[in-house]
Every structure is written in C-alpha cells, then in structure tokens.
Scaffold this motif. Structure first.
Motif, PDB file in Angstrom:
ATOM      1  N   THR A   6       0.854  -1.185   0.000  1.00  0.00           N
ATOM      2  CA  THR A   6       0.000   0.000   0.000  1.00  0.00           C
ATOM      3  C   THR A   6       0.890   1.235   0.000  1.00  0.00           C
ATOM      4  OG1 THR A   6      -1.654  -1.239   1.219  1.00  0.00           O
ATOM      5  CG2 THR A   6      -1.936   1.141   1.147  1.00  0.00           C
ATOM      6  N   ALA A   7       0.955   1.907  -1.153  1.00  0.00           N
ATOM      7  CA  ALA A   7       1.843   3.073  -1.292  1.00  0.00           C
ATOM      8  C   ALA A   7       1.235   4.296  -0.618  1.00  0.00           C
ATOM      9  CB  ALA A   7       2.120   3.354  -2.765  1.00  0.00           C
ATOM     10  N   VAL A   8      -0.096   4.429  -0.713  1.00  0.00           N
ATOM     11  CA  VAL A   8      -0.820   5.523  -0.053  1.00  0.00           C
ATOM     12  C   VAL A   8      -2.030   4.901   0.625  1.00  0.00           C
ATOM     13  CG1 VAL A   8      -2.082   7.687  -0.371  1.00  0.00           C
ATOM     14  CG2 VAL A   8      -0.029   7.231  -1.736  1.00  0.00           C
ATOM     15  N   GLY A  50      10.009   7.210  -0.320  1.00  0.00           N
ATOM     16  CA  GLY A  50       9.110   6.063  -0.361  1.00  0.00           C
ATOM     17  C   GLY A  50       7.868   6.191   0.492  1.00  0.00           C
ATOM     18  N   SER A  51       7.589   7.390   1.025  1.00  0.00           N
ATOM     19  CA  SER A  51       6.442   7.537   1.925  1.00  0.00           C
ATOM     20  C   SER A  51       5.125   7.770   1.177  1.00  0.00           C
ATOM     21  CB  SER A  51       6.696   8.663   2.933  1.00  0.00           C
ATOM     22  OG  SER A  51       6.995   9.859   2.268  1.00  0.00           O
ATOM     23  N   GLY A  52       5.195   7.910  -0.155  1.00  0.00           N
ATOM     24  CA  GLY A  52       3.960   8.010  -0.927  1.00  0.00           C
ATOM     25  C   GLY A  52       3.645   9.388  -1.481  1.00  0.00           C
ATOM     26  N   LYS A  53       4.613  10.292  -1.449  1.00  0.00           N
ATOM     27  CA  LYS A  53       4.368  11.666  -1.902  1.00  0.00           C
ATOM     28  C   LYS A  53       4.072  11.714  -3.409  1.00  0.00           C
ATOM     29  CE  LYS A  53       8.423  13.115  -0.511  1.00  0.00           C
ATOM     30  NZ  LYS A  53       8.985  11.832  -0.039  1.00  0.00           N
ATOM     31  N   THR A  54       4.980  11.144  -4.198  1.00  0.00           N
ATOM     32  CA  THR A  54       4.797  11.203  -5.648  1.00  0.00           C
ATOM     33  C   THR A  54       3.551  10.431  -6.074  1.00  0.00           C
ATOM     34  OG1 THR A  54       7.164  11.483  -5.997  1.00  0.00           O
ATOM     35  CG2 THR A  54       5.887  10.699  -7.874  1.00  0.00           C
TER      36      THR A  54
HETATM   37  N1  LIG Z   1       4.514   1.940 -10.144  1.00  0.00           N
HETATM   38  C1  LIG Z   1       4.805   1.383  -8.967  1.00  0.00           C
HETATM   39  N2  LIG Z   1       4.800   0.062  -8.798  1.00  0.00           N
HETATM   40  C2  LIG Z   1       5.060  -0.517  -7.599  1.00  0.00           C
HETATM   41  N3  LIG Z   1       5.389   0.187  -6.485  1.00  0.00           N
HETATM   42  C3  LIG Z   1       5.401   1.528  -6.584  1.00  0.00           C
HETATM   43  C4  LIG Z   1       5.119   2.197  -7.826  1.00  0.00           C
HETATM   44  N4  LIG Z   1       5.216   3.534  -7.601  1.00  0.00           N
HETATM   45  C5  LIG Z   1       5.559   3.686  -6.305  1.00  0.00           C
HETATM   46  N5  LIG Z   1       5.659   2.482  -5.695  1.00  0.00           N
HETATM   47  C6  LIG Z   1       5.997   2.269  -4.279  1.00  0.00           C
HETATM   48  O1  LIG Z   1       5.160   3.081  -3.497  1.00  0.00           O
HETATM   49  C7  LIG Z   1       5.871   3.636  -2.391  1.00  0.00           C
HETATM   50  C8  LIG Z   1       5.752   5.136  -2.407  1.00  0.00           C
HETATM   51  O2  LIG Z   1       6.494   5.653  -3.496  1.00  0.00           O
HETATM   52  P1  LIG Z   1       6.524   7.187  -3.872  1.00  0.00           P
HETATM   53  O3  LIG Z   1       7.294   7.330  -5.122  1.00  0.00           O
HETATM   54  O4  LIG Z   1       5.147   7.723  -3.862  1.00  0.00           O
HETATM   55  O5  LIG Z   1       7.325   7.790  -2.641  1.00  0.00           O
HETATM   56  P2  LIG Z   1       7.893   9.266  -2.427  1.00  0.00           P
HETATM   57  O6  LIG Z   1       7.399   9.699  -1.101  1.00  0.00           O
HETATM   58  O7  LIG Z   1       7.612  10.114  -3.600  1.00  0.00           O
HETATM   59  O8  LIG Z   1       9.462   9.002  -2.302  1.00  0.00           O
HETATM   60  P3  LIG Z   1      10.732   9.894  -2.775  1.00  0.00           P
HETATM   61  O9  LIG Z   1      10.991  10.873  -1.660  1.00  0.00           O
HETATM   62  O10 LIG Z   1      11.837   8.888  -2.865  1.00  0.00           O
HETATM   63  O11 LIG Z   1      10.406  10.537  -4.073  1.00  0.00           O
HETATM   64  C9  LIG Z   1       7.292   3.118  -2.504  1.00  0.00           C
HETATM   65  O12 LIG Z   1       7.432   2.007  -1.667  1.00  0.00           O
HETATM   66  C10 LIG Z   1       7.408   2.718  -3.953  1.00  0.00           C
HETATM   67  O13 LIG Z   1       8.329   1.682  -4.113  1.00  0.00           O
END
Ligand SMILES: Nc1ncnc2c1ncn2[C@@H]1O[C@H](COP(=O)(O)OP(=O)(O)OP(=O)(O)O)[C@@H](O)[C@H]1O
Ligand SMILES: [Mg+2]
Length: 321
Positions: free
Chosen positions: A26-28, A48-52
């Motif tokens: 669960t990414a978000v 990796g906390s789910g921002k993007t």
């Molecule tokens: N397309 C995808 N397929 C599988 N897992 C994904 C996908 N996109 C993101 N994730 C996972 O979801 C989680 C959140 O990722 P996300 O990119 O949203 O984090 P973030 O907060 O933007 O991190 P960062 O500061 O490194 O940019 C991570 O564990 C990532 O591996």
C-alpha cells in the motif's frame, strides 16, 4: 468535514481515504488531505512515503485503488480536462526533449496547450525562463543541462501561465544551496500573487522556511497536517534553566508541574505542563529566584517541525544544509 463544505470554505485539494495499492504493497493508505486556498502547503515525508504517488493521483496520472480526490473543487481524475488547465505541475523527472533547447522545450510545451495564445508564446517562454534563472542557458540543448537545470526547466513549464494551483514534486531536487534559495524565493513570490502552492519535500527545514501549512507522511500514512506554526507548537519546546544550583532548580520546576525533568551539567530541562495548565514563565523565574537558585539563563527552546516529526514518528529526517 463533508467535501461540499470544505470546497465552499476554500480548500483547493481535498482527499478522502485516498488509497493506492501496488499488489500487496500500500503506497498511499486512506489519506485525508486538506489543502487550504492561498496556502504554501508542504507535503513532507521520507523517501518512499507516498508523496509522488499521491501527486500522480491528484493530477489524474494514475487511478486510485479506492477513495476520492478533489482538486479545485472537482473530482479527479474524472474532471481532469477542466481542472488541469488551471494547475501548473512539476512531477518527478519532468518529460523534456533532450535534442531541443530549453527555450524550444518551453515553446513546444506551450504549443500543446490549446488555451495558450500563439502570438504571446515567445514572451511567455522568455518570462518563464527568466523566473527560473535559465535565460543565459535558454539556447542550450536540454540533454546538456545539469540535473538542477533540468529541474528549473521543468519548473518553467509549470510557470508558463498564471495558475490557481501549483503542484511541485520536490522542486529543489538536484539544486545547489543557492538554487534552492532561489526556488524558495520564487515560491514565496508566487504565493504572494495568490497562487496556492503544494510542494513535496523530504527536507524539513525547507518546509519550515517556505510553507504556511504542512502534512507529514510516513509509510503511506498521514501522520499530521495543519499550519506549520501549530505543528511545531504541538511538540512544545523544553524549558531550560542554566544554573549551578541544579538540584533546587529541578525541585522548583517539578512544583510547577514540569515533567521529565533532566539535569545535565549546569542545565536543567523539562517538559512544560499541558495547555490546560498555562505556565507563566515570570512566575517560574520568581520562584527560582525565591528559592535561592542562581539563574544564569532561562527560557524555552524553540520547537521545530523536526521535533514534532520525531515526537510523532520516533524517526529522524534529512535536513538540508
Ligand atoms: N509503479 C509502482 N509500482 C510498484 N510500487 C510503486 C510504484 N510507484 C511507487 N511504488 C511504491 O510506493 C511507495 C511510495 O512511493 P513514492 O514514489 O510515492 O514515494 P515518495 O514519497 O515520492 O518518495 P521519494 O521521496 O523517494 O520521491 C514506494 O514504496 C514505492 O516503491
Ligand atoms: Mg517522490
């Protein structure tokens, strides 16, 4: 609060139990986010906390697994065609044509916007390049740009038109300290023009410097959100007395309900009592002096957002510097 109410009272982004799962991960996770109109809103969390992932859902680039998102009062991704022209966005790894110059990238980007007047295209591109400090490098091919220059060019695409909302995913990524300062100044300038800015960052001090509001994410979950001043105040600073008479000072502080009193060399520190028991620092000073404590220093150490974050999650954070 129901979404209709908050839309009326002016939130530009609102999510309800917004969730994105990738397989079993669960990414978000059930995110309830409220971004007030006119705020500079920091979306803070470690890698990796789910921002993007959240930002991609807000911009309609990926579908949520469940839950809802409203941007500028309208549901996303369903009403993307109405919403997106009113939003400028910079999302991780901006899509640029390496064989085109920075300027030509912008012209091409602008040409893809059906609402953009072709007669004023060059002026818009020049102004956007100027705002991000790329005028001198405008004629260079984008593939020859450094990471920071690519980031600036991505930001310029978001600035071609005045927007109600700017969504910037790690806008200072790859920039040197001077570049980061410039982007912070630009964000403040845009905000003072009335643009709501939603920006993600894993840099706490950056959020503290530029944001009016913030949300803290960890492992896909929202930990807290609100005005930055309140978040920092949530982790109230510790009282600090500097004195050679540490034993007496500790006793007086405890009498005032100060908790977790710690003596280290000539410093006595402790947690001020909760907001229900308002502590008047003048009373404490008078009591210390009355008890014969030789006070060399007395005050409250400023609590930062970092203190709040550590208090909330027990984790540390990268701090720019
Ligand atoms: N397309 C995808 N397929 C599988 N897992 C994904 C996908 N996109 C993101 N994730 C996972 O979801 C989680 C959140 O990722 P996300 O990119 O949203 O984090 P973030 O907060 O933007 O991190 P960062 O500061 O490194 O940019 C991570 O564990 C990532 O591996
Ligand atoms: Mg990211």
């Amino acid at each position: 609060m129901p979404s209709a109410t908050t839309a009326r009272t002016g939130s530009v982004i609102e999510t309800t139990a917004l969730t994105k799962r990738y397989g079993s991960h669960t990414a978000v996770d059930r995110l309830d986010l409220t971004v007030p109109r006119g705020s500079v809103f920091g979306f803070l969390g470690p890698n990796g906390s789910g921002k993007t992932t959240t930002i991609r859902m807000l911009m309609g680039l990926i579908e949520p697994s469940s839950g809802r998102a409203r941007v500028l009062g309208r549901p996303m991704p369903r009403e993307g065609r109405t919403v997106l022209p009113r939003v400028g966005a910079l999302i991780e790894g901006p899509a640029l044509y390496g064989f085109l110059s920075g300027r030509d990238n912008l012209l091409r980007y602008d040409a893809a916007d059906p609402t953009a007047d072709p007669r004023t295209r060059r002026a818009r591109a020049a102004a956007a390049l100027d705002r991000v400090g790329l005028t001198a490098a405008a004629g260079k091919k984008a593939k020859a740009y450094s990471l920071g220059m690519k980031q600036r060019l991505g930001l310029a695409t978001a600035l071609l038109q005045p927007r109600e909302l700017l969504v910037l995913d790690e806008p200072t990524n790859g920039l040197d300290p001077q570049g980061m300062r410039e982007i912070r100044a630009l964000v403040r300038e845009l905000a003072s023009d009335g643009t709501t800015v939603f920006l993600s960052s894993h840099l706490l001090d950056e959020i503290e410097q530029v944001c009016t509001h913030a949300a803290v994410m960890a492992q896909g979950r929202l930990i807290t959100q609100g005005p930055v001043a309140e978040l920092a105040a949530g982790a109230r600073g510790r009282l600090v007395v500097t004195t050679p008479d540490t034993g007496d000072a500790a006793r007086v502080l405890k009498e005032f309900g100060v908790a977790d009193v710690v003596v280290a060399e000539d410093r006595v520190t402790g947690e001020p009592p909760g907001p229900d028991r308002d502590l008047d620092l003048a009373d404490v000073t008078a009591a210390l002096v009355g008890a014969g404590v030789r006070v060399r220093g007395f005050g409250v150490e400023r609590a930062s957002l970092e203190d709040a974050f550590v208090a909330l999650t027990g984790e540390g954070f990268d701090v720019a510097g």
